[in-house]
Design an enzyme around this catalytic site. Sequence first.
Site: not given
Ligand code: SIN
Length: 302
Positions: A17, A62
């Site tokens: 994110t 991720s």
């Molecule tokens: C995040 O980063 O908060 C969710 C998406 C991810 O884990 O890549």
Amino acid sequence: MNVKKTKKIVVLATGGTIAGLALDASQPQNYTAGQVAVADLLGSVILKGLDVQTEQVAQIDSKDMSFGLWQRLLARVAHWVSQDDVQGVVITHGTDTLEETAYFLQTVLQPTKPVAITCAMLPANVPDSDGPGNLKEALAWTQASDSQGVYVVCAGQVHPGQTVQKSHSQQRNSFTSQAPVTSPLSLRVPSVAQVLACKRWPRVELVLNHTGADGHLVRTLMAHDAPQGWVAAGTGNGTLHLDLEAALLEAQNQGSIVLRASRCAWGGVQSRDADVFPHAGPLTAVQARVALWLHLVSLHAA
Ligand code: SIN
């Protein structure tokens, strides 16, 4: 005059994110992770007096983390921490599987320099995104730190990579941790070279105890493509429904290694006289799964 040169910090980007973009900045929950290149992420951070080098190791959400990508990331972190002119490494990562990557890197590499993993809960293009602040903090911490090991630097907090957990699905400070304690498990830890050389990943499945857990899932998988390991996320102190326990005993008799952890976020599992499977002590079920996976990698390499 002999001027001491500032050592550089290497930023390894994997997506998340922190590199995400929302279609409409007023609806930050509708976004795609892993869109913004690391050079652009750094462009929004003021880097006074820092020598920073970047590498885009991946660009993923991720939730899609894989063992192959872990290998790549491990190789890059191992490379950079071994360089004399490097002070430390910052990794940008999605929050969702960050705890697994942190546990994996700390267990295998045990770096002798600071390695800070950072992240964000809001995509990069919403006005009050937490990404730039977290990245800045991670860089500052790495520059100033003489810590050795993997840490998570996020929302004004620093957590040991060995025990960190994402424990809130929405808050900006979504991570909690405790001081690392030694696990009673005598699992093997492969060398960096053994992990990098591994071509056939061992399969370790996670199964949850719950009302009506009848072991059907375990028996079905054992009959088709038997995993080499099982981690049971038991209730409370790692307790298992009698029917799930029976299925896991069958799996153990067929050669799978079975470990018991707890589905509770904190507290781990303590021994009891009636135990039929080894338990993972303070490790969460997710950490125990990585630990067992590493044990199997080491066994296969031997
Ligand atoms: C995040 O980063 O908060 C969710 C998406 C991810 O884990 O890549």
